[in-house]
Design an enzyme around this catalytic site. Sequence first.
Site, PDB file in Angstrom:
ATOM      1  CD  GLU A  95    -109.183   4.197 -16.893  1.00 52.80           C
ATOM      2  OE1 GLU A  95    -109.482   5.074 -17.246  1.00 52.80           O
ATOM      3  OE2 GLU A  95    -109.511   3.340 -17.331  1.00 52.80           O
ATOM      4  CB  CYS A 108    -108.970  -4.940 -11.140  1.00 47.65           C
ATOM      5  SG  CYS A 108    -108.317  -5.188 -12.985  1.00 47.65           S
ATOM      6  CB  CYS A 115    -100.813  -3.310 -22.858  1.00 44.58           C
ATOM      7  SG  CYS A 115    -100.659  -4.947 -22.643  1.00 44.58           S
ATOM      8  CB  CYS A 119    -105.058  -8.225 -26.668  1.00 48.40           C
ATOM      9  SG  CYS A 119    -103.928  -9.467 -25.631  1.00 48.40           S
ATOM     10  CB  CYS A 122    -107.310  -5.552 -24.778  1.00 48.04           C
ATOM     11  SG  CYS A 122    -106.953  -4.641 -23.055  1.00 48.04           S
ATOM     12  CD  GLU A 167     -98.497 -10.302 -19.749  1.00 47.61           C
ATOM     13  OE1 GLU A 167     -98.005 -10.734 -18.780  1.00 47.61           O
ATOM     14  OE2 GLU A 167     -99.327 -10.581 -20.207  1.00 47.61           O
ATOM     15  CB  SER A 198    -104.479 -12.068 -15.149  1.00 44.44           C
ATOM     16  OG  SER A 198    -105.040 -12.404 -16.410  1.00 44.44           O
ATOM     17  CB  SER A 221    -105.648 -13.244 -21.037  1.00 45.36           C
ATOM     18  OG  SER A 221    -106.693 -12.694 -21.585  1.00 45.36           O
ATOM     19  CG  ASN A 297    -116.914  -6.135 -20.519  1.00 49.31           C
ATOM     20  OD1 ASN A 297    -118.338  -6.192 -20.029  1.00 49.31           O
ATOM     21  ND2 ASN A 297    -115.959  -6.718 -19.990  1.00 49.31           N
ATOM     22  CB  CYS A 340    -112.634  -7.921 -18.275  1.00 46.80           C
ATOM     23  SG  CYS A 340    -112.390  -8.647 -16.512  1.00 46.80           S
TER      24      CYS A 340
END
Length: 348
Positions: A95, A108, A115, A119, A122, A167, A198, A221, A297, A340
């Site tokens: 996405e 973005c 990933c 985390c 996330c 990442e 990031s 982050s 979020n 995010c």
Amino acid sequence: MTKTDKKDIRALTLEELRDYFVSNGEKAFRGNQVYEWLWKKGAHTFDDMTNLSKNTRAFLDEHFVINHIRVDDMQRSQDGTIKNAVKLHDGLTVESVLIPTATRTTACVSSQVGCSLNCEFCATARLKRMRNLNPDEIYDQVVAIDQQSRLYHNIPLSNIVFMGMGEPLMNYKNVIKSIDKITGDDGLAMSPKRITLSTSGVPKMIKKLADERPKFNLALSLHSAIDEKRVKIMPFNEQFPLDDIKDALKYWYDKTGTRVTYEYVVWKGINDTREDVDALIQFCKVIPCKVNIIEYNSIDDARFEQAAPQAIDMYQTALENARIVVNVRRSRGKDIDAACGQLANKSS
């Protein structure tokens, strides 16, 4: 020759493409023409390359493939944010998001399918890593979002953040290649100062990046400057503790002279105390920096809940009193799960 036997033509450098034409009895400048079609003009097929003969186009089609992305689904938020479900050549989906404001539009972009890290807060981390994106797949996301920015907001894309799925430093080589193409004269020629990478914090790779003295920006982050708390919300921190990250950030600043942005979400009952604020202030003294406090979020995990407004105010006031630049970022695109931490292929 089947499609799977064909070579990805965008994996070739300009020199390799020129050499290929020469070795097949063509002039070297044909390689320049094809390269320009592939990158500057964003050709999806060889038939698009209208200044090549039909025989040359047929020859290319027989031996090569253009693994172009496809925007499989596009959702538009009430605030103008756009989320794309991007279908890759092998059927996997990532996405990307277009975030508009009154003065600019930001892409973005994703760097991995899933990933590499874990985390807890996330949604992407729940997917695990399926594969890294190729440089052209990252580049194509930017091209698609630039087109959307021009179509829906009447301005070209102004900024890029590597804050989508994945990442970036765990796909180091391909991310750097994509940025080289995005900023290069043979690509989109965007200013590297308008690009932010990031990372969740991989010390060895931050140092490797610093050695290249990039012109783009770095964001970390962070979310907690206390190791015990950061391990609970970002378990990989056990392998990459904050002291190692501090050391890498000092190295970064020594090499680049560029301040780092700390991305920081405040959660109720997790990192909303004065102790947390004081730890962040001490962390901010390591190198010149600024702090973005980001609205949380939800990803349907009861452990994580947006902190009370008073906690956000406490952070902002304390940081300002310590003369640290701080911005409170309100999330956009929440109604389409484009904010995010929410990217998780719900549209696929």
